[in-house]
Write a protein that holds these residues in place. Structure first.
Motif, PDB file in Angstrom:
ATOM      1  N   ALA A  91      16.960 -74.299 100.974  1.00  0.00           N
ATOM      2  CA  ALA A  91      15.651 -74.341 101.636  1.00  0.00           C
ATOM      3  C   ALA A  91      14.952 -73.007 101.414  1.00  0.00           C
ATOM      4  N   GLU A  92      13.685 -73.076 101.042  1.00  0.00           N
ATOM      5  CA  GLU A  92      12.940 -71.856 100.764  1.00  0.00           C
ATOM      6  C   GLU A  92      11.534 -71.975 101.346  1.00  0.00           C
ATOM      7  N   VAL A  93      11.119 -70.923 102.032  1.00  0.00           N
ATOM      8  CA  VAL A  93       9.788 -70.896 102.636  1.00  0.00           C
ATOM      9  C   VAL A  93       9.153 -69.536 102.362  1.00  0.00           C
ATOM     10  N   GLU A  94       7.892 -69.567 101.968  1.00  0.00           N
ATOM     11  CA  GLU A  94       7.074 -68.360 101.920  1.00  0.00           C
ATOM     12  C   GLU A  94       6.043 -68.499 103.029  1.00  0.00           C
ATOM     13  N   GLN A  95       6.308 -67.811 104.134  1.00  0.00           N
ATOM     14  CA  GLN A  95       5.408 -67.834 105.292  1.00  0.00           C
ATOM     15  C   GLN A  95       4.446 -66.669 105.130  1.00  0.00           C
ATOM     16  N   ALA A  96       3.160 -66.951 105.216  1.00  0.00           N
ATOM     17  CA  ALA A  96       2.166 -65.914 104.969  1.00  0.00           C
ATOM     18  C   ALA A  96       1.224 -65.765 106.153  1.00  0.00           C
ATOM     19  N   GLY A  97       0.563 -64.629 106.170  1.00  0.00           N
ATOM     20  CA  GLY A  97      -0.440 -64.370 107.185  1.00  0.00           C
ATOM     21  C   GLY A  97      -1.498 -63.438 106.649  1.00  0.00           C
ATOM     22  N   LEU A  98      -2.716 -63.631 107.130  1.00  0.00           N
ATOM     23  CA  LEU A  98      -3.816 -62.721 106.813  1.00  0.00           C
ATOM     24  C   LEU A  98      -4.048 -61.832 108.029  1.00  0.00           C
ATOM     25  N   PHE A  99      -4.010 -60.534 107.806  1.00  0.00           N
ATOM     26  CA  PHE A  99      -4.180 -59.556 108.870  1.00  0.00           C
ATOM     27  C   PHE A  99      -5.369 -58.662 108.545  1.00  0.00           C
ATOM     28  N   ARG A 100      -6.230 -58.459 109.525  1.00  0.00           N
ATOM     29  CA  ARG A 100      -7.324 -57.503 109.378  1.00  0.00           C
ATOM     30  C   ARG A 100      -6.844 -56.200 110.012  1.00  0.00           C
ATOM     31  N   ILE A 101      -6.760 -55.155 109.179  1.00  0.00           N
ATOM     32  CA  ILE A 101      -6.223 -53.865 109.629  1.00  0.00           C
ATOM     33  C   ILE A 101      -7.164 -52.767 109.158  1.00  0.00           C
ATOM     34  N   SER A 102      -7.667 -51.982 110.112  1.00  0.00           N
ATOM     35  CA  SER A 102      -8.490 -50.826 109.754  1.00  0.00           C
ATOM     36  C   SER A 102      -8.169 -49.687 110.712  1.00  0.00           C
ATOM     37  N   GLY A 103      -8.463 -48.480 110.268  1.00  0.00           N
ATOM     38  CA  GLY A 103      -8.196 -47.307 111.087  1.00  0.00           C
ATOM     39  C   GLY A 103      -6.760 -46.827 110.984  1.00  0.00           C
ATOM     40  N   ILE A 104      -5.974 -47.448 110.126  1.00  0.00           N
ATOM     41  CA  ILE A 104      -4.591 -47.039 109.878  1.00  0.00           C
ATOM     42  C   ILE A 104      -4.488 -46.733 108.389  1.00  0.00           C
ATOM     43  N   LEU A 121       5.458 -62.703 111.568  1.00  0.00           N
ATOM     44  CA  LEU A 121       5.536 -63.943 110.787  1.00  0.00           C
ATOM     45  C   LEU A 121       6.904 -64.619 110.807  1.00  0.00           C
ATOM     46  N   PHE A 122       7.971 -63.853 110.982  1.00  0.00           N
ATOM     47  CA  PHE A 122       9.313 -64.413 110.835  1.00  0.00           C
ATOM     48  C   PHE A 122       9.602 -65.601 111.763  1.00  0.00           C
ATOM     49  N   PRO A 123       9.212 -65.590 113.029  1.00  0.00           N
ATOM     50  CA  PRO A 123       9.499 -66.771 113.864  1.00  0.00           C
ATOM     51  C   PRO A 123       8.916 -68.071 113.289  1.00  0.00           C
ATOM     52  N   TYR A 124       7.784 -67.982 112.627  1.00  0.00           N
ATOM     53  CA  TYR A 124       7.181 -69.160 112.002  1.00  0.00           C
ATOM     54  C   TYR A 124       8.024 -69.623 110.808  1.00  0.00           C
ATOM     55  N   ALA A 125       8.505 -68.670 110.009  1.00  0.00           N
ATOM     56  CA  ALA A 125       9.355 -69.006 108.863  1.00  0.00           C
ATOM     57  C   ALA A 125      10.674 -69.603 109.341  1.00  0.00           C
ATOM     58  N   ARG A 126      11.238 -69.043 110.398  1.00  0.00           N
ATOM     59  CA  ARG A 126      12.504 -69.534 110.943  1.00  0.00           C
ATOM     60  C   ARG A 126      12.358 -70.986 111.422  1.00  0.00           C
ATOM     61  N   GLU A 127      11.270 -71.278 112.110  1.00  0.00           N
ATOM     62  CA  GLU A 127      11.023 -72.635 112.598  1.00  0.00           C
ATOM     63  C   GLU A 127      10.818 -73.596 111.432  1.00  0.00           C
ATOM     64  N   CYS A 128      10.155 -73.142 110.401  1.00  0.00           N
ATOM     65  CA  CYS A 128       9.890 -73.980 109.227  1.00  0.00           C
ATOM     66  C   CYS A 128      11.198 -74.322 108.504  1.00  0.00           C
ATOM     67  N   ILE A 129      12.087 -73.342 108.329  1.00  0.00           N
ATOM     68  CA  ILE A 129      13.391 -73.584 107.697  1.00  0.00           C
ATOM     69  C   ILE A 129      14.185 -74.590 108.519  1.00  0.00           C
ATOM     70  N   ASP A 130      14.222 -74.384 109.827  1.00  0.00           N
ATOM     71  CA  ASP A 130      14.965 -75.292 110.714  1.00  0.00           C
ATOM     72  C   ASP A 130      14.432 -76.719 110.596  1.00  0.00           C
ATOM     73  N   ASN A 131      13.120 -76.862 110.557  1.00  0.00           N
ATOM     74  CA  ASN A 131      12.488 -78.171 110.438  1.00  0.00           C
ATOM     75  C   ASN A 131      12.849 -78.831 109.105  1.00  0.00           C
ATOM     76  N   LEU A 132      12.815 -78.075 108.017  1.00  0.00           N
ATOM     77  CA  LEU A 132      13.178 -78.611 106.697  1.00  0.00           C
ATOM     78  C   LEU A 132      14.612 -79.120 106.679  1.00  0.00           C
ATOM     79  N   VAL A 133      15.514 -78.310 107.231  1.00  0.00           N
ATOM     80  CA  VAL A 133      16.938 -78.666 107.242  1.00  0.00           C
ATOM     81  C   VAL A 133      17.161 -79.944 108.055  1.00  0.00           C
ATOM     82  N   ASN A 134      16.519 -80.047 109.199  1.00  0.00           N
ATOM     83  CA  ASN A 134      16.627 -81.266 110.015  1.00  0.00           C
ATOM     84  C   ASN A 134      16.109 -82.484 109.262  1.00  0.00           C
ATOM     85  N   ARG A 135      14.982 -82.334 108.595  1.00  0.00           N
ATOM     86  CA  ARG A 135      14.407 -83.452 107.840  1.00  0.00           C
ATOM     87  C   ARG A 135      15.284 -83.848 106.665  1.00  0.00           C
ATOM     88  N   GLY A 136      16.099 -82.895 106.197  1.00  0.00           N
ATOM     89  CA  GLY A 136      17.037 -83.183 105.113  1.00  0.00           C
ATOM     90  C   GLY A 136      18.295 -83.893 105.577  1.00  0.00           C
TER      91      GLY A 136
END
Length: 169
Positions: A91-104, A121-136
């Protein structure tokens, strides 16, 4: 007396305007890539499930606009049968996010992109992997929390060692 206070307040406000304002906001969370393979099904279901889990984790970041960064946490879980070595699933997931960061800037921005954002982002990736495995058709795969601070520190140390080795050759 009140005029002095107003002048001081005005000077403080002007000084605050000169400093770049710190801004950190999550714009969007999305799955960039997802994959699940169970190459030995259905025969793998006939065996008693004795999983051996190999986990690979990677992060990357990219500036995609003015003060806008895409962060990607890639999680790959390969589970084999502990006795036979037969692949149960991948199982492989690329979980992504767009972040607006300024002043750093500088090291602080690098740390934010390399450790703080992946922690979000990791909790979202973890949930996605778990969901994939269950569906498998497999039992849940509950991944343990990850210390991205430690991973970031290791990555920085490796980069520093490689730079030192390159400068000596």
């Amino acid at each position: 007396m009140s005029e002095d206070n107003n002048q001081n307040a005005g000077a403080q406000a002007a000084g605050q305007q000169e400093k770049p304002q710190l801004q950190f906001s999550l714009q969007r969370i999305y799955v960039k890539d997802i994959s699940f393979e169970a190459p030995n099904s259905p025969s793998v279901f006939a065996q008693q499930f004795k999983p051996k889990v190999a986990l690979d984790l990677d992060t990357r970041s990219e500036n995609v606009g003015e003060d806008l960064y895409e962060i990607v946490v890639k999680v790959t879980a390969q589970v084999t049968h502990a006795d036979s070595g037969t692949t149960c699933f991948l199982a492989e997931v690329e979980q992504a996010g767009l972040f607006r960061i300024s002043g750093i800037e500088g090291d602080q921005l690098d740390h934010t992109l390399g450790a703080f954002c992946p922690n979000v982002l990791f909790p979202y990736a973890r949930e996605c992997i778990d969901n994939l495995v269950n569906r498998g058709g497999f039992p849940p795969l509950m991944l343990a929390p990850v210390n991205f601070e430690a991973l970031y520190a290791q990555k920085k140390m490796r980069a520093q060692q490689q730079a030192e080795q390159a400068s000596t050759h």
